[in-house]
Write a protein that holds these residues in place. Structure first.
Motif, PDB file in Angstrom:
ATOM      1  N   ILE A 267       0.847  -1.204   0.000  1.00 29.02           N
ATOM      2  CA  ILE A 267       0.000   0.000   0.000  1.00 29.02           C
ATOM      3  C   ILE A 267       0.879   1.249   0.000  1.00 29.02           C
ATOM      4  CG2 ILE A 267      -1.688   1.305   1.342  1.00 29.02           C
ATOM      5  CD1 ILE A 267      -2.724  -1.411   2.401  1.00 29.02           C
ATOM      6  N   ILE A 268       1.901   1.237   0.881  1.00 29.20           N
ATOM      7  CA  ILE A 268       2.811   2.385   0.962  1.00 29.20           C
ATOM      8  C   ILE A 268       3.541   2.575  -0.368  1.00 29.20           C
ATOM      9  CG2 ILE A 268       4.878   3.287   2.099  1.00 29.20           C
ATOM     10  CD1 ILE A 268       4.014   1.714   4.597  1.00 29.20           C
ATOM     11  N   GLU A 269       4.029   1.459  -0.950  1.00 21.33           N
ATOM     12  CA  GLU A 269       4.772   1.535  -2.202  1.00 21.33           C
ATOM     13  C   GLU A 269       3.880   2.016  -3.343  1.00 21.33           C
ATOM     14  OE1 GLU A 269       7.830   1.300  -2.438  1.00 21.33           O
ATOM     15  OE2 GLU A 269       8.380   0.355  -0.570  1.00 21.33           O
ATOM     16  N   PHE A 270       2.622   1.573  -3.348  1.00 21.29           N
ATOM     17  CA  PHE A 270       1.715   1.969  -4.417  1.00 21.29           C
ATOM     18  C   PHE A 270       1.471   3.479  -4.390  1.00 21.29           C
ATOM     19  CE2 PHE A 270      -2.618   2.820  -5.954  1.00 21.29           C
ATOM     20  CZ  PHE A 270      -2.515   2.315  -7.245  1.00 21.29           C
ATOM     21  N   ILE A 271       1.183   3.990  -3.191  1.00 22.48           N
ATOM     22  CA  ILE A 271       0.932   5.440  -3.072  1.00 22.48           C
ATOM     23  C   ILE A 271       2.197   6.222  -3.413  1.00 22.48           C
ATOM     24  CG2 ILE A 271       0.335   7.287  -1.456  1.00 22.48           C
ATOM     25  CD1 ILE A 271      -1.340   5.201   0.086  1.00 22.48           C
ATOM     26  N   TYR A 272       3.330   5.815  -2.828  1.00 20.77           N
ATOM     27  CA  TYR A 272       4.598   6.522  -3.048  1.00 20.77           C
ATOM     28  C   TYR A 272       4.998   6.462  -4.524  1.00 20.77           C
ATOM     29  CZ  TYR A 272       9.628   7.441  -2.973  1.00 20.77           C
ATOM     30  OH  TYR A 272      10.882   7.938  -3.223  1.00 20.77           O
ATOM     31  N   GLY A 273       4.928   5.260  -5.116  1.00 13.71           N
ATOM     32  CA  GLY A 273       5.342   5.099  -6.506  1.00 13.71           C
ATOM     33  C   GLY A 273       4.480   5.870  -7.463  1.00 13.71           C
ATOM     34  N   THR A 274       3.168   5.870  -7.217  1.00 10.32           N
ATOM     35  CA  THR A 274       2.259   6.593  -8.110  1.00 10.32           C
ATOM     36  C   THR A 274       2.532   8.087  -8.055  1.00 10.32           C
ATOM     37  OG1 THR A 274       0.558   4.893  -7.759  1.00 10.32           O
ATOM     38  CG2 THR A 274      -0.161   7.017  -8.646  1.00 10.32           C
ATOM     39  N   VAL A 275       2.659   8.629  -6.847  1.00  8.05           N
ATOM     40  CA  VAL A 275       2.890  10.077  -6.696  1.00  8.05           C
ATOM     41  C   VAL A 275       4.240  10.467  -7.281  1.00  8.05           C
ATOM     42  CG1 VAL A 275       3.242  11.939  -5.018  1.00  8.05           C
ATOM     43  CG2 VAL A 275       1.418  10.254  -4.667  1.00  8.05           C
ATOM     44  N   LEU A 276       5.294   9.692  -6.980  1.00  9.72           N
ATOM     45  CA  LEU A 276       6.635  10.036  -7.450  1.00  9.72           C
ATOM     46  C   LEU A 276       6.740   9.921  -8.974  1.00  9.72           C
ATOM     47  CD1 LEU A 276       9.455  10.907  -6.785  1.00  9.72           C
ATOM     48  CD2 LEU A 276      10.059   8.516  -6.301  1.00  9.72           C
ATOM     49  N   THR A 277       6.113   8.893  -9.551  1.00  8.38           N
ATOM     50  CA  THR A 277       6.125   8.759 -11.014  1.00  8.38           C
ATOM     51  C   THR A 277       5.458   9.955 -11.665  1.00  8.38           C
ATOM     52  OG1 THR A 277       6.046   6.351 -10.790  1.00  8.38           O
ATOM     53  CG2 THR A 277       5.470   7.267 -12.933  1.00  8.38           C
ATOM     54  N   TYR A 278       4.346  10.378 -11.092  1.00  8.27           N
ATOM     55  CA  TYR A 278       3.625  11.540 -11.618  1.00  8.27           C
ATOM     56  C   TYR A 278       4.500  12.796 -11.543  1.00  8.27           C
ATOM     57  CZ  TYR A 278       0.322  15.448 -11.737  1.00  8.27           C
ATOM     58  OH  TYR A 278      -0.304  16.644 -12.019  1.00  8.27           O
ATOM     59  N   LEU A 279       5.193  12.982 -10.414  1.00  9.54           N
ATOM     60  CA  LEU A 279       6.045  14.166 -10.242  1.00  9.54           C
ATOM     61  C   LEU A 279       7.212  14.168 -11.229  1.00  9.54           C
ATOM     62  CD1 LEU A 279       6.170  14.427  -6.333  1.00  9.54           C
ATOM     63  CD2 LEU A 279       4.910  15.906  -7.915  1.00  9.54           C
ATOM     64  N   ILE A 280       7.819  13.013 -11.435  1.00 10.80           N
ATOM     65  CA  ILE A 280       8.960  12.928 -12.351  1.00 10.80           C
ATOM     66  C   ILE A 280       8.516  13.199 -13.780  1.00 10.80           C
ATOM     67  CG2 ILE A 280      10.670  11.349 -13.354  1.00 10.80           C
ATOM     68  CD1 ILE A 280      10.865  10.001 -10.604  1.00 10.80           C
TER      69      ILE A 280
END
Length: 832
Positions: free
Chosen positions: A54-67
């Protein structure tokens, strides 16, 4: 120049770094906990991996969007993204085991790849450090390629899973990282070619190592395959094909890996088809299953050895001594370790016997919801017998009860498999091995068990030799070991490891269980030890060797890879003698002209299985045994074994073994007296052949020969009252010899079998037809139809080895005790 701390502080001030460090640390901790839960079967930790997802999904989605939205501002966070993607992959693997039981080096190498990315993507200009990081990156990048290739078969499932749950994305991570990292690093190579050279150096080392490993593995695989094909054209259809492979297979590291494919090591037949473990058989193999990418890739480049699951396990048993691993295990034995071992040895030089009592503390080092089952294997010297078993239950020692092997096995399965309570079981195995099982064990309940073995002292060159027992079991190497020797009488003793004399005992403290020996001078006086039991006297005497005239109908040289050219020449130089070998069940003459070409046909044969039933009656066989072979258990059901059992004894074959070793097959042939077997040197063998003689050990109906000790035990009626001068181990050895002698006769005779079970029970010995079992309560014995020891020798003991009093002796003892009681009461009244 800035210090490393200043550089790190500066780095953490960049956008998103601090939160990325926190998320990465938290996810890593959760992954480690999840892996521990999986390894140690802790159900309460099974779901913790989902929290990381759950943590990885939220973190990965947000960070991918920012990059994607602002590449310049957030590009430095790409290494964090890759790291957390792989953490997510491994957490997913704890829930959905795509990669089962990855080797620890896989996690370390993946971590090395992710950490090296932090330095590479920052494009550090420090010369030496940069080249080291590119070298590590190239080394570890091979693993990313493996992950991507291995997951190709489930790509379509990953897309479906990504749409449904989001978990499917992690099946695509290696491929995404492969493309992304390749694009990024190619740009860095253009800036500095030295980076490329360092990266390629690391990458190449893995490829070269893998190529060398795969070539060697393939060479071994080709040898096995060719041997399988060649042997399939043999006229001998009595033996299973895998036995012929086993005979020509020299045990080594690569053969073991090949045989363990799909049994221990993951290795799909088609690398690009995901099917995990798809090989099943009837035989169990108790070794942890491992996914090792290095071995799996090597499997891909190897020819299949064309042996099914059960065949490979049988070869592992015979060639690699993996018989303990194939023992049926009702509960897992993971995480068990042997804490303490106590060897207590009592030597009876006058009887040429010894009694060894082994006490073992076994414990579990990890918390688990599941109780554990410990299995130990004891390899006994020739002629030795198991004579006691105890298990401590609720702090009290409970002694074993002897019953038939079938009843003991069924009772153990019922109590362990269904009722899940305390038992211990001791069983005989072919090759004179004894297996002991103990249940249950957990982190709060370590167990203590004790077993005893009566062994003959081996006589060699006017010396008697005691040999320590070989034990296999859970993690014995680090056990605290205490050894003690006591000698009955004043015989001098020398040991191969240091013992200190303390209170008339020889004591040694060590770690693990080393093999050691104790030697004593042979008592040249006439042996006179005896033991009285139930109106019979069991006397120990020197074994009687008889040299008989024997002109064999033919002499067969049982050649194998153990023979030397000199040994063959020595025999062929005997005048006016013809010698034969058996090749493909056909006899061929061997002489001084052709022996080199004949010998070359046996150079890869590591043990033989002669067709005794096709050899002429009254023939002489000369063999040189090694240490390993198939035994009757692996041959069970074959036409070869059926013919051995029904057509060998009447052939009156004589066998001379010129080796000091004896393998499991020959040991069974010898113990069950299918042939007359004599073990001696090549020099003595030449003399016997030249003089047309053979050495037999004199046998009588009421006697048993203990050949290693050069003694014979005779049963005689007790005509007059007599006392025991020796230990009760004399009778135990006699009974064991009698049971083994009758092993051939009783196979299809249940009445005779019952007779010899009674003999085994009377002497309390573990044999092919009897086992010792310890149950938690007396009611357990009654409920399972097992009668406790009544009027038998019972369990042997280091402190109680004398005779049980005769009935009239019991009467005298009772009268004496009663008289003492009344005398004490009378004096007490007078004093008061």
């Amino acid at each position: 120049m800035k210090s490393k701390i200043e550089i790190f502080e500066e780095y953490t001030q960049q956008p998103g770094v601090k939160i990325s460090l926190i998320v990465s640390a938290l996810s890593s901790i959760i992954l480690i906990v999840a892996l521990i839960g999986k390894k140690f079967l802790l159900n309460e930790l099974d779901s913790i991996g989902a929290l990381s997802l759950i943590i990885e999904f939220i973190y990965g989605t947000v960070l991918t969007y920012l990059i994607l939205r602002n590449k310049e501002k957030y590009l430095h966070l790409v290494p964090f993204l890759i790291l957390n993607w792989f953490i997510g992959c491994f957490c997913t693997n704890t829930v959905i085991p795509i990669f089962e039981n990855l080797s620890i080096w896989v996690y370390i190498l993946t971590l090395a790849f992710c950490l090296s990315n932090f330095f590479i993507y920052r494009n550090i200009q420090e010369k030496y450090f940069s080249e080291i990081f590119y070298f590590i990156n190239g080394l570890s990048f091979t693993l990313i390629i493996y992950f991507a290739a291995y997951l190709i078969p489930i790509t379509h499932y990953s897309f479906i899973g990504m749409i449904a749950l989001g978990l499917g994305f992690y099946g695509l991570v290696p491929s995404i990282v492969l493309v992304l990292h390749s694009y990024m690093i190619l740009g860095f190579f253009q800036e500095n070619k030295k980076y490329f050279l360092s990266f390629i150096a690391g990458f190449s080392i893995v490829l070269i190592s893998l190529a060398g490993f795969a070539l060697k593995l393939n060479a071994e695989s080709t040898t096995i395959t060719q041997n399988t094909i060649t042997k399939s054209f043999d006229n001998d259809n009595d033996l299973p094909n895998y036995i012929k492979v086993s005979q020509n297979l020299e045990p080594n590291f690569f053969n073991e890996i090949l045989l363990k494919k799909e049994i221990v090591y993951i290795g799909a037949d088609n690398f690009f088809r995901f099917d995990g473990f798809n090989s099943f058989g009837s035989k169990q193999f108790n070794e942890k299953k491992i996914h090792n990418p290095f071995i799996n890739i090597a499997y891909f480049f190897c020819k299949d050895i064309n042996l099914d699951y059960d065949d490979r396990i049988n070869i592992l048993k015979s060639n690699f001594d993996k018989r303990l691993e194939t023992e049926e295990q009702l509960w897992s034995g993971d995480d068990l370790f042997t804490k303490n071992i106590k060897e207590d040895i009592k030597v009876y030089p006058n009887s040429r016997l010894a009694y060894t009592e082994i006490t073992i503390d076994v414990a579990c080092n990890k918390e688990s919801w599941q109780d554990k089952e410990a299995i130990y294997s004891f390899q006994l010297p020739e002629g030795a017998v198991a004579t006691s078993l105890s298990l401590w239950v609720n702090g009290m020692e409970r002694k074993g009860v002897l019953t038939t092997k079938e009843k003991a096995a069924n009772t153990y399965k019922q109590i362990v498999g269904v009722e899940i309570r305390d038992p211990s079981l001791m069983q005989w195995r072919e090759g004179n091995k004894v297996v002991v099982r103990v249940f249950p064990i957990n982190i709060k309940l370590p167990r203590t068990f004790k077993c005893g073995f009566t062994t003959p002292l081996k006589v060699e060159d006017n010396q008697m030799k005691y040999q320590s027992l070989s034990i296999k079991g859970p993690n014995i190497a680090n056990a605290e070991t205490l050894s003690r020797i006591q000698i009955v009488g004043n015989t001098k003793i020398e040991t191969s490891k240091h013992f200190e004399l303390n209170n008339n005992y020889f004591i040694n403290q060590s770690k693990g269980l080393d093999r050691w020996e104790a030697t004593m001078p042979l008592n040249k006086n006439k042996i006179q030890d005896s033991f009285v039991w139930k109106n019979n006297v069991y006397e120990v005497k020197d074994i009687q060797k008889t040299i008989i005239s024997f002109d064999p109908s033919e002499v067969i040289l049982d050649l194998n890879s153990n023979w030397t050219t000199r040994e063959i020449e020595s025999l062929l130089n005997l005048p006016k003698k013809k010698f034969y070998v058996i090749i493909d069940k056909e006899k061929q003459i061997i002489n001084k002209e052709n022996f080199e070409s004949v010998q070359s046909q046996f150079k890869n044969l590591h043990y033989s299985l002669l067709p005794f039933y096709k050899i002429n009656k009254n023939a002489l066989i000369i063999t040189k045994s090694g240490t390993f072979s198939a035994n009757f258990e692996e041959l069970e059901g074959s036409d070869y074994l059926k013919k051995i059992k029904t057509r060998t004894k009447q052939q009156n074959l004589k066998v001379i073994n010129i080796s000091a070793e004896i393998n499991p097959f020959w040991q069974t042939i010898k113990e069950q007296k299918y042939v007359d077997f004599y073990q001696t040197s090549l020099k003595n063998t030449l003399q016997l052949i030249e003089n047309k003689q053979f050495v037999l050990f004199k046998t009588e109906i009421n006697s048993v020969n203990i050949e290693p000790a050069n003694i014979s035990i005779h049963q005689n009626s007790k005509n007059i009252p007599s006392k025991s001068t020796g230990s009760n181990h004399i009778y135990r050895m006699y009974a064991f010899g009698k049971v083994l002698e009758e092993q051939v006769k009783i196979q299809n005779d249940s009445l005779a079998q019952n007779q010899y079970v009674a003999l085994a029970k009377d002497a309390n010995i573990v044999t092919p037809i009897s086992s010792l079992i310890v149950l938690e309560t007396d009611a357990d014995y009654k409920n399972n139809g097992i009668e406790k020891n009544v009027d038998t020798l019972g369990n042997a003991s280091i402190n109680n080895d004398g005779a049980v009093p005769e009935p009239y002796e019991w009467l005298l003892i009772i009268i004496g005790l009663t008289s003492l009681f009344f005398y004490y009461q009378k004096n007490k009244k007078q004093i008061s």
